[in-house]
Design an enzyme around this catalytic site. Structure first.
Site, PDB file in Angstrom:
ATOM      1  N   ARG A  75       0.842  -1.212   0.000  1.00  0.00           N
ATOM      2  CA  ARG A  75       0.000   0.000   0.000  1.00  0.00           C
ATOM      3  C   ARG A  75       0.871   1.253   0.000  1.00  0.00           C
ATOM      4  O   ARG A  75       1.827   1.364   0.780  1.00  0.00           O
ATOM      5  CB  ARG A  75      -0.881  -0.012   1.246  1.00  0.00           C
ATOM      6  CG  ARG A  75      -1.888   1.114   1.313  1.00  0.00           C
ATOM      7  CD  ARG A  75      -2.696   1.037   2.601  1.00  0.00           C
ATOM      8  NE  ARG A  75      -3.550  -0.131   2.646  1.00  0.00           N
ATOM      9  CZ  ARG A  75      -4.036  -0.657   3.784  1.00  0.00           C
ATOM     10  NH1 ARG A  75      -3.724  -0.126   4.945  1.00  0.00           N
ATOM     11  NH2 ARG A  75      -4.820  -1.711   3.750  1.00  0.00           N
ATOM     12  N   ARG A 144      -1.713   6.648   9.824  1.00  0.00           N
ATOM     13  CA  ARG A 144      -1.877   6.139   8.451  1.00  0.00           C
ATOM     14  C   ARG A 144      -1.985   7.314   7.471  1.00  0.00           C
ATOM     15  O   ARG A 144      -1.766   8.458   7.832  1.00  0.00           O
ATOM     16  CB  ARG A 144      -3.137   5.267   8.393  1.00  0.00           C
ATOM     17  CG  ARG A 144      -3.150   4.088   9.378  1.00  0.00           C
ATOM     18  CD  ARG A 144      -2.381   2.922   8.807  1.00  0.00           C
ATOM     19  NE  ARG A 144      -2.491   1.735   9.659  1.00  0.00           N
ATOM     20  CZ  ARG A 144      -3.346   0.732   9.456  1.00  0.00           C
ATOM     21  NH1 ARG A 144      -4.223   0.779   8.463  1.00  0.00           N
ATOM     22  NH2 ARG A 144      -3.341  -0.337  10.245  1.00  0.00           N
ATOM     23  N   LYS A 214      -3.581   1.253  14.987  1.00  0.00           N
ATOM     24  CA  LYS A 214      -3.582   2.200  13.869  1.00  0.00           C
ATOM     25  C   LYS A 214      -4.239   3.523  14.261  1.00  0.00           C
ATOM     26  O   LYS A 214      -5.051   3.560  15.195  1.00  0.00           O
ATOM     27  CB  LYS A 214      -4.313   1.597  12.686  1.00  0.00           C
ATOM     28  CG  LYS A 214      -5.768   1.235  12.944  1.00  0.00           C
ATOM     29  CD  LYS A 214      -6.343   0.571  11.715  1.00  0.00           C
ATOM     30  CE  LYS A 214      -7.325  -0.518  12.078  1.00  0.00           C
ATOM     31  NZ  LYS A 214      -7.811  -1.256  10.931  1.00  0.00           N
ATOM     32  N   LYS A 216      -5.974   7.089  12.362  1.00  0.00           N
ATOM     33  CA  LYS A 216      -6.410   7.644  11.071  1.00  0.00           C
ATOM     34  C   LYS A 216      -6.862   9.092  11.218  1.00  0.00           C
ATOM     35  O   LYS A 216      -7.647   9.402  12.114  1.00  0.00           O
ATOM     36  CB  LYS A 216      -7.561   6.803  10.523  1.00  0.00           C
ATOM     37  CG  LYS A 216      -7.183   5.346  10.279  1.00  0.00           C
ATOM     38  CD  LYS A 216      -8.357   4.529   9.774  1.00  0.00           C
ATOM     39  CE  LYS A 216      -7.906   3.110   9.434  1.00  0.00           C
ATOM     40  NZ  LYS A 216      -9.024   2.275   8.949  1.00  0.00           N
ATOM     41  N   CYS A 435     -14.587  -3.185   0.230  1.00  0.00           N
ATOM     42  CA  CYS A 435     -13.232  -3.609   0.591  1.00  0.00           C
ATOM     43  C   CYS A 435     -12.848  -4.791  -0.307  1.00  0.00           C
ATOM     44  O   CYS A 435     -13.704  -5.389  -0.947  1.00  0.00           O
ATOM     45  CB  CYS A 435     -13.186  -4.009   2.061  1.00  0.00           C
ATOM     46  SG  CYS A 435     -13.921  -5.623   2.373  1.00  0.00           S
ATOM     47  N   CYS A 480     -16.101  -8.468   6.263  1.00  0.00           N
ATOM     48  CA  CYS A 480     -16.076  -8.831   7.687  1.00  0.00           C
ATOM     49  C   CYS A 480     -16.389  -7.583   8.499  1.00  0.00           C
ATOM     50  O   CYS A 480     -16.407  -6.474   7.962  1.00  0.00           O
ATOM     51  CB  CYS A 480     -14.716  -9.436   8.068  1.00  0.00           C
ATOM     52  SG  CYS A 480     -13.465  -8.219   8.528  1.00  0.00           S
ATOM     53  N   CYS A 484     -13.416  -1.950   6.840  1.00  0.00           N
ATOM     54  CA  CYS A 484     -12.448  -1.147   6.072  1.00  0.00           C
ATOM     55  C   CYS A 484     -13.112  -0.204   5.072  1.00  0.00           C
ATOM     56  O   CYS A 484     -12.530   0.817   4.721  1.00  0.00           O
ATOM     57  CB  CYS A 484     -11.460  -2.060   5.350  1.00  0.00           C
ATOM     58  SG  CYS A 484     -10.431  -3.001   6.478  1.00  0.00           S
TER      59      CYS A 484
HETATM   60 FE1  SF4 Z   1     -12.689  -6.320   4.190  1.00  0.00          FE
HETATM   61 FE2  SF4 Z   1     -12.566  -7.252   6.677  1.00  0.00          FE
HETATM   62 FE3  SF4 Z   1     -10.563  -7.652   5.013  1.00  0.00          FE
HETATM   63 FE4  SF4 Z   1     -11.056  -5.171   5.917  1.00  0.00          FE
HETATM   64  S1  SF4 Z   1     -10.395  -6.916   7.147  1.00  0.00           S
HETATM   65  S2  SF4 Z   1     -10.542  -5.795   3.797  1.00  0.00           S
HETATM   66  S3  SF4 Z   1     -13.304  -5.239   6.071  1.00  0.00           S
HETATM   67  S4  SF4 Z   1     -12.650  -8.445   4.779  1.00  0.00           S
END
Ligand code: SF4
Length: 572
Positions: A75, A144, A214, A216, A435, A480, A484
């Site tokens: 990244r 970040r 982290k 942000k 995500c 999940c 993100c």
């Molecule tokens: Fe997606 Fe969860 Fe992976 Fe983040 S941690 S990229 S929310 S699946």
């Protein structure tokens, strides 16, 4: 029990890492994957060790298990998402030469390479640095990427001043360790760092253990909260009078991730804490980071983000600590608050006689795929016109500084590559983000990026049937609950459901009642909804909205007004 024993293992890894060195340089020389400790450490260098989950069960020719195929996500940290044409083109080259041939625009205005194999890792990082960008601190327990509204508006200095502020915060809060340079940017002979001769450099902000988790930060305008300021650990909301930024409201303690099985975890929107002048911003940001460094939880990473520090001690205590670290009291916030949001897609005047063009990139993935040749189209435009670009928090790209005379040719190039303009896209698609989830994210429970385009196709049809095709509804999807893609504040959030008793693979929690402006938390509308039933489940709420909304009321505002129990009582 001593304080030492109470610390989480990641804390020990950081503290004994010789300022983020660990054994990364040595392990880079081997073919096998990085060890568990290095897997944590390497995140601070902007790299995630992953494996291709699509091939986990693959077999060799002799029938034996192939085992995990390790790959890496890399990244790039890009304050405000400001990227020159050369930097963009070089990233496209790096994804072709060292990655899986795709480049991803992240929800934090960065770039991500996916599918980098280990022996390509150093070359990829080196080339990114040769473009004068870095992957250092793009992930890990540090500040970040600092986000900022990317609109290149030039008829007043406000946007330029905000970008300059994002650059200043990023520069001030970056780690000072020289490990990154030694590991990734030296020639072959210097590859092995010698920790026996290690001489620490001063890390004035992070000390020896960096942050508990982290951190942000983002900067926004009240009328354009495109960077989702309420979801950040630290937000600066500009208070503008005429052409002048008077100062910023300081928002603290937003955060999207939670662990459903751990009741102590929660999603939070940021709290309004104080007002600061532009001259105070960097110093106050430093004070806030240091308070979190010293008082954040280092025992349990699940509750280590700033939102828990504030929850545990209270906002008044936190503010007084920040004032103590900063050395000055801070006034209460200005009444100014977020009022709207803009995705910046389409053609716009910059205010200096030039134009900018926002191009929607579905789920942020830049690739050539059938008739849609986004990668080649962008490459063609950047090579021909050399314009500066900006990455947006909705995973899209803005091409800046376009001469009006070039507009017809640019439209032709877009069309030749199957790239749609704003009027060819529904607002639903423009305001949707996802995500990556499967197959690269090790934490994903369900599909996200690969599922959302099809869900939007179906939802577009439902919306058109109801005559809602011109409504702006933001949909954020994640694989999940870590959140993100910020799924807990938009009109519709789709979150991969943790497998429970009996399993829940391929199921989602549907959230409603947030808004595109990102100013409040959504609530659970339906839980454990199979992927194939997401659209029909949402259609029930959309029909209810169509029949009962007030004039001008958005879907999110409607769901918020009606409330969770009324929406949950609808017949699915
Ligand atoms: Fe997606 Fe969860 Fe992976 Fe983040 S941690 S990229 S929310 S699946």
């Amino acid at each position: 029990m001593s304080d030492e024993l109470k610390r989480s293992h990641v804390e020990v890894i950081k503290e004994t890492s010789h300022q983020l060195r660990g054994t990364l340089a040595e392990e880079l020389l081997h073919d096998h994957e990085f060890g568990k400790d290095s897997e944590h450490l390497i995140k601070n260098h902007g790299i995630y060790q992953q494996d291709d989950r699509d091939t986990r069960k693959a077999k060799n020719a002799d029938g034996t298990a192939r085992g995990k195929q390790y790959i890496f996500m890399v990244r790039t940290r890009i304050p405000g998402g400001k990227v020159t044409a050369r930097q963009f083109l070089d990233h496209l080259d790096v994804c072709d030469e060292h990655g899986n041939g795709t480049l991803r625009v992240t929800t934090r205005q960065g770039f991500q390479l996916h599918g980098v194999i280990k022996h390509e890792l150093k070359a990829a990082v080196k080339k990114i640095n040769e473009t004068l960008l870095t992957t250092l601190a793009a992930c890990g327990d540090v500040e970040r990427n600092v986000m900022c509204c990317p609109a290149p508006i030039k008829n007043n200095p406000v946007h330029d001043q905000m970008q300059a502020m994002a650059d200043a915060i990023a520069e001030h809060l970056k780690p000072r360790t020289t490990a990154y340079h030694e590991i990734w940017l030296t020639d072959e002979a210097g590859e092995k760092t010698n920790v026996a001769e290690f001489k620490p450099v001063d890390e004035p902000i992070y000390g020896t253990v960096y942050l508990p988790r982290k951190f942000k930060t983002a900067i926004a305008l009240p009328e354009d909260n495109c960077i989702d300021i309420y979801t950040q650990d630290l937000g600066f909301l500009a208070v503008v009078e005429g052409d002048r930024i008077l100062g910023y409201n300081v928002l603290v303690g937003g955060g999207q991730g939670k662990t459903p099985s751990a009741e102590k975890t929660f999603v939070a929107i940021a709290k309004r804490m104080a007002f600061v002048t532009p001259e105070q911003v960097v110093g106050v940001a430093e004070a806030i980071v240091k308070v979190q460094r010293d008082f954040g939880n280092r025992e349990d990473r699940k509750v280590a983000r700033l939102k828990y520090t504030i929850h545990n001690h209270g906002l008044a205590w936190f503010k007084s600590k920040v004032e103590e670290y900063y050395g000055q009291t801070l006034p209460e916030p200005n009444p100014v608050d977020v009022t709207d949001v803009d995705d910046h897609i389409g053609w716009h005047e910059q205010g200096d006689g030039l134009l900018f063009l926002g191009i929607n990139i579905e789920c942020g993935r830049i690739k050539d795929d059938g008739a849609l040749r986004m990668k080649t189209g962008l490459r063609t435009l950047l090579q021909k016109y050399g314009m500066t670009t900006r990455l947006t928090a909705l995973q899209s790209v803005i091409l800046c500084d376009i001469k009006p005379a070039d507009k017809p040719e640019i439209i032709r190039i877009l069309s030749d590559h199957g790239i749609k303009q704003d009027h060819e896209l529904t607002l639903l698609r423009r305001y949707s983000i996802a995500c990556p989830a499967f197959p690269t994210c090790g934490l994903s429970i369900t599909e996200s990026e690969r599922a959302l385009p099809g869900i939007i196709d179906e939802l577009d049809l439902e919306m058109a049937k109801l005559g809602l095709q011109h409504d702006r509804i933001a949909v954020h999807m994640t694989g999940c609950p870590n959140g993100c893609a910020r799924p807990y504040t938009p009109d519709i959030g789709l979150v991969g459901k943790q497998a429970g008793v009996g399993g829940a693979l391929g199921k989602y929690t549907i959230y409603l009642g947030g808004n595109a402006q990102g100013t409040r938390l959504a609530y659970i509308y339906q839980d454990a909804v199979p992927q194939a039933e997401i659209v029909s489940t949402l259609a029930v709420a959309l029909r209810f909205y169509k029949a009962n909304r007030l004039t001008g009321e958005s879907f999110g505002d409607f769901c918020h007004r009606k409330g969770q129990s009324e929406l949950q009582s609808l017949q699915i």
